[in-house]
Design an enzyme around this catalytic site. Structure first.
Site, short mmCIF file in Angstrom:
data_model
loop_
_atom_site.label_atom_id
_atom_site.label_comp_id
_atom_site.label_asym_id
_atom_site.label_seq_id
_atom_site.Cartn_x
_atom_site.Cartn_y
_atom_site.Cartn_z
N CYS A 103 -14.14 -22.38 22.78
CA CYS A 103 -13.35 -21.42 23.56
C CYS A 103 -13.74 -19.98 23.27
O CYS A 103 -14.10 -19.64 22.15
CB CYS A 103 -11.88 -21.59 23.24
SG CYS A 103 -11.26 -23.23 23.60
N ARG A 114 -21.82 -20.64 23.92
CA ARG A 114 -21.09 -21.36 22.87
C ARG A 114 -20.59 -22.71 23.35
O ARG A 114 -20.15 -23.52 22.54
CB ARG A 114 -19.89 -20.52 22.43
CG ARG A 114 -20.30 -19.20 21.83
CD ARG A 114 -19.12 -18.28 21.69
NE ARG A 114 -18.28 -18.69 20.60
CZ ARG A 114 -18.09 -17.99 19.50
NH1 ARG A 114 -18.71 -16.85 19.36
NH2 ARG A 114 -17.31 -18.41 18.55
N TRP A 120 -13.00 -24.96 25.88
CA TRP A 120 -13.63 -26.21 25.43
C TRP A 120 -12.47 -27.13 25.11
O TRP A 120 -11.70 -26.89 24.18
CB TRP A 120 -14.49 -25.92 24.21
CG TRP A 120 -15.31 -27.08 23.74
CD1 TRP A 120 -16.49 -27.51 24.25
CD2 TRP A 120 -15.02 -27.94 22.62
NE1 TRP A 120 -16.95 -28.59 23.54
CE2 TRP A 120 -16.06 -28.87 22.53
CE3 TRP A 120 -13.98 -28.01 21.70
CZ2 TRP A 120 -16.11 -29.86 21.56
CZ3 TRP A 120 -14.02 -29.00 20.73
CH2 TRP A 120 -15.08 -29.91 20.68
N ASN A 169 -7.38 -19.47 21.76
CA ASN A 169 -8.38 -20.30 21.06
C ASN A 169 -7.68 -20.92 19.88
O ASN A 169 -6.86 -20.27 19.24
CB ASN A 169 -9.53 -19.45 20.52
CG ASN A 169 -10.45 -18.96 21.61
OD1 ASN A 169 -10.26 -19.27 22.78
ND2 ASN A 169 -11.45 -18.19 21.21
N GLY A 170 -8.05 -22.15 19.53
CA GLY A 170 -7.47 -22.80 18.35
C GLY A 170 -6.61 -23.97 18.76
O GLY A 170 -6.68 -24.45 19.90
N GLU A 213 -31.51 -34.86 9.99
CA GLU A 213 -31.48 -33.75 10.96
C GLU A 213 -32.30 -34.12 12.21
O GLU A 213 -31.90 -33.80 13.33
CB GLU A 213 -32.02 -32.47 10.29
CG GLU A 213 -32.32 -31.30 11.20
CD GLU A 213 -31.12 -30.74 11.97
OE1 GLU A 213 -29.98 -31.17 11.70
OE2 GLU A 213 -31.34 -29.91 12.85
N LYS A 260 -30.76 -34.14 15.92
CA LYS A 260 -31.32 -33.37 17.05
C LYS A 260 -31.51 -34.28 18.25
O LYS A 260 -31.16 -33.93 19.37
CB LYS A 260 -32.70 -32.77 16.69
CG LYS A 260 -32.76 -31.53 15.86
CD LYS A 260 -32.26 -30.27 16.49
CE LYS A 260 -30.78 -30.15 16.35
NZ LYS A 260 -30.24 -29.43 15.25
N GLU A 262 -28.08 -35.36 19.79
CA GLU A 262 -27.35 -34.23 20.39
C GLU A 262 -27.83 -33.92 21.80
O GLU A 262 -27.03 -33.67 22.69
CB GLU A 262 -27.59 -32.94 19.58
CG GLU A 262 -26.69 -32.72 18.41
CD GLU A 262 -27.00 -31.41 17.71
OE1 GLU A 262 -26.07 -30.62 17.50
OE2 GLU A 262 -28.18 -31.15 17.35
N HIS A 318 -31.85 -52.79 3.12
CA HIS A 318 -30.44 -53.05 2.84
C HIS A 318 -29.59 -52.98 4.10
O HIS A 318 -28.38 -52.79 4.03
CB HIS A 318 -29.92 -52.05 1.79
CG HIS A 318 -30.63 -52.16 0.48
ND1 HIS A 318 -30.51 -53.26 -0.33
CD2 HIS A 318 -31.51 -51.33 -0.13
CE1 HIS A 318 -31.26 -53.10 -1.41
NE2 HIS A 318 -31.89 -51.94 -1.30
N LYS A 376 -21.29 -24.62 20.54
CA LYS A 376 -22.17 -23.92 19.60
C LYS A 376 -21.44 -23.57 18.32
O LYS A 376 -21.96 -23.70 17.22
CB LYS A 376 -22.68 -22.65 20.28
CG LYS A 376 -23.62 -21.81 19.43
CD LYS A 376 -24.96 -22.48 19.33
CE LYS A 376 -25.83 -21.91 18.25
NZ LYS A 376 -26.81 -22.90 17.76
C1 G6P Z 1 -21.73 -27.13 15.75
C2 G6P Z 1 -23.12 -26.79 16.27
C3 G6P Z 1 -24.17 -27.20 15.24
C4 G6P Z 1 -23.87 -26.54 13.91
C5 G6P Z 1 -22.45 -26.83 13.43
C6 G6P Z 1 -22.07 -25.96 12.24
O1 G6P Z 1 -21.59 -28.50 15.65
O2 G6P Z 1 -23.36 -27.47 17.49
O3 G6P Z 1 -25.44 -26.80 15.69
O4 G6P Z 1 -24.79 -27.00 12.96
O5 G6P Z 1 -21.51 -26.52 14.47
O6 G6P Z 1 -22.04 -24.63 12.66
P1 G6P Z 1 -22.27 -23.38 11.73
O7 G6P Z 1 -22.17 -22.19 12.65
O8 G6P Z 1 -21.17 -23.40 10.71
O9 G6P Z 1 -23.61 -23.52 11.11
#
Ligand code: G6P
Length: 610
Positions: free
Chosen positions: A2, A27, A74, A104-105, A483, A487, A490, A506, A605
């Protein structure tokens, strides 16, 4: 996630509000809206489409106003639908809409409040927790918006940033902050509110970061701030040189691709002020802090958490002190055993992630006051709340899937390992020189990995027809496998899992068939021979291996074994290079599938709610 923008001015604020929303678009959001005071009434336009569509509707309706609030939503409570989009209106007693509010929140006691308000006659049009706040303020309103918001805040539990306007009070906007970011922007005869200073780029550079419990009263001629006790307070004004979020795409198809290719620059900039290893890179008095601590606790979420996991390998091996890494949302509620001699390190691109901020507060409440953050936003709450900081210089990252923020975090964390090692007498001058040389060469090494893009595109075509993928790594490359899998899932929506290769037998080996590609990170290190045995286990069962092998390993392509040769082994910094190639694999697979790469479905974001 948001976003909020609001303005009171002596000019038409609609362009500023829409521009602000556009700057917050990256975002992630699923609906948006705007409410303005025009000719003694509140008017509202909302959309489940993009901000551009909202702007078209606003122009069609010929809205013009000098007081207004706007929002990107959002969804948390209630589906992404127009009736749930903000602003929310209330106007029980007057019949007409009297209050407009964006939030927001998450309001945690929304059920109790909704029941109370229903009982006194309020009718709810949405399923949101936000509408409860609009009605509560309306119920408490007796001609003074500030007083009504202050009283309402006393009833709210949870996290919120609010911006509110009233039909009876033109040229006035009231904001409140508790646990969700909110800034006031100061102009000449005009003032603003926003959830992120970036939204105000182009309008003002004079920014006040509100604190939890603050309620702010904005009029044309003044901004008055009141703390949780109701006392008027002064907060520092910061001059913030804001970069636009909407950087040029240049020759790239998506921001994610652009950001992947920016990594040599971003890592170079992050190292810009590093002439030698010294604790002071992390702030004044860092050497005292590093002397005092005998362990490290890393707190982070998402990709930043994987940066933390990689740092554990580095700090333990180079500085020889124990490191634990915790997912922030778990740590904050866990009954952990605190130790005052811990260096608490938060890692966050945005510096506003709610879980990481709360985990930091939790650690402090347990008596751990040695706090340090690795963060990409110098003005963020995280930086303000930590004693020490290293600001990465990735620049604004727009793609939701983090790329350059991750590799710059890793760069800063490697420096942290070296700086702690120095204070703990674990870094002889010759070793420092070798590490510094590798760091300085890192931008070039990343560039040579980026040059492998055509080979990755070839693989990505084949990946795009798969439904699952497994990513294997060992040692400090295990977090990179995690990671790489994150990626891929996502942005391509292909289910992927990261595993330490030794764990294969395992469990995950049961999944291996020709339909499940197994991506393997194969650096030339002391675990290479063991990794090759793990690869054999996959191969023998008909699995198809896609191997990123350092040039100086003797892994060759054969039936069902595909190899991309990485530059020669890059020692301790090798995880950074392998992270980059996996970003390219995820990116091109997503492109082959035609997904919305920069704004993957359901993701945001910056996650400013719990
Ligand atoms: C969201 C984003 C990720 C990010 C995570 C933590 O999930 O989509 O890309 O790694 O938040 O965000 P930060 O700003 O704390 O690194």
């Amino acid at each position: 996630m948001c976003g909020i923008v609001g303005a009171v001015a002596q000019r038409n604020v609609i362009p500023a509000l829409l521009e602000g929303l556009k700057r917050l678009e990256y975002r992630g959001y699923d609906s948006c809206g705007i409410a303005v005071y025009q000719q003694d009434a509140l008017h509202r336009v909302r959309s489940t489409d993009r901000v551009a569509e909202l702007a078209a509707q606003v122009h069609e309706q010929q809205l013009q106003a000098d007081t207004g609030i706007a929002h990107t939503r959002w969804a948390t409570h209630g589906a992404p639908a127009t009736h749930n989009a903000h602003p929310h209106f209330s106007g029980h007693e007057s019949g007409a809409s009297r209050i407009a509010l964006v939030h927001n929140g998450i309001i945690e006691n929304h059920d109790v409040l909704r029941d109370e308000l229903r009982n006194i006659g309020y009718v709810f049009e949405s399923q949101t927790d936000t509408e409860v706040v609009a009605h509560l303020i309306d119920h408490l309103y007796q001609g003074d918006l500030l007083a009504a918001v202050q009283q309402a805040c006393l009833r709210l539990q949870g996290a919120y940033a609010l911006a509110v306007i009233a039909s009876n009070e033109p040229h006035r906007m009231v904001g409140a902050r508790n646990g969700s970011p909110l800034v006031a922007g100061l102009g000449e005869g005009e003032n603003f509110l926003a959830s992120d200073a970036l939204a105000l780029a182009g309008e003002t550079s004079q920014i006040i970061y509100l604190e939890d419990g603050d309620v702010v009263d904005l009029k044309i001629e003044h901004v008055h701030i009141f703390d949780a006790s109701g006392a008027q307070v002064e907060r520092a004004i910061h001059t913030v040189h804001l970069q636009s979020g909407e950087a040029d795409l240049g020759p790239y198809r998506h921001y994610m691709q652009k950001e992947i290719f920016e990594q040599p620059r971003a890592v170079g900039d992050t190292l810009q002020d590093v002439e030698a290893i010294t604790p002071e890179l992390f702030g004044d008095n860092a050497s005292q802090t590093f002397e005092q601590i005998d362990r490290v606790l890393i707190l982070a979420c998402g990709t930043s958490y994987y940066a933390g996991l990689t740092a554990k390998y580095w700090i333990e091996s180079i500085a020889r002190i124990p490191v634990s890494v915790e997912i922030a949302s778990e740590y904050r509620y866990r009954d952990s055993v605190p130790n005052a001699d811990t260096l608490v390190v938060t890692i966050s691109q945005s510096g506003e992630t709610a879980d990481t901020l709360s985990a930091l507060k939790h650690a402090r409440s347990l008596g751990m006051e040695n706090t340090l953050t690795i963060c990409n936003v110098a003005t963020s709450a995280m930086v303000r709340e930590c004693k020490l900081a290293y600001i990465t210089r990735a620049g604004v990252e727009i793609g939701v899937a983090s790329t350059k923020a991750f590799t710059t975090q890793l760069t800063a964390l490697f420096l942290l390992a070296l700086a702690i090692a120095q204070v703990k007498n674990q870094l002889p001058a010759e070793k420092e020189a070798v590490y510094l040389k590798s760091l300085r060469h890192l931008p070039k090494a990343i560039a040579s990995v980026l040059a492998l893009e055509p080979q990755v595109i070839d693989w990505a075509e084949r990946f795009s027809s798969k439904e699952h993928a497994l990513f294997l790594g060992r040692g400090m490359h295990y977090p990179i496998a995690l990671e790489g899998a994150l990626k891929l899932k996502e942005i391509s929506y292909i289910h992927a899992e990261g595993y330490p290769a030794g764990e294969l037998k395992h469990g995950p080996l049961a999944l291996v068939t020709e339909a499940m590609p197994v991506v393997t990170i194969a650096p030339r290190d002391e675990l290479l021979e063991k990794l090759k045995s793990n690869m054999e286990e996959v191969h023998a069962r008909g699995g198809e291996l896609y191997v990123f092998a350092d040039a100086d390993t003797n892994i060759a392509s054969s039936t069902n074994i595909h190899v991309i040769r990485m530059p020669e082994n890059y020692g301790m910094l090798s995880p950074i290079l392998h992270a980059v190639i996996l970003q390219l694999l995820a990116y091109h697979t997503a492109c082959a599938l035609g997904t919305d790469v920069d704004k993957p479905r359901n993701l945001a974001k910056s996650v400013t709610v719990e």
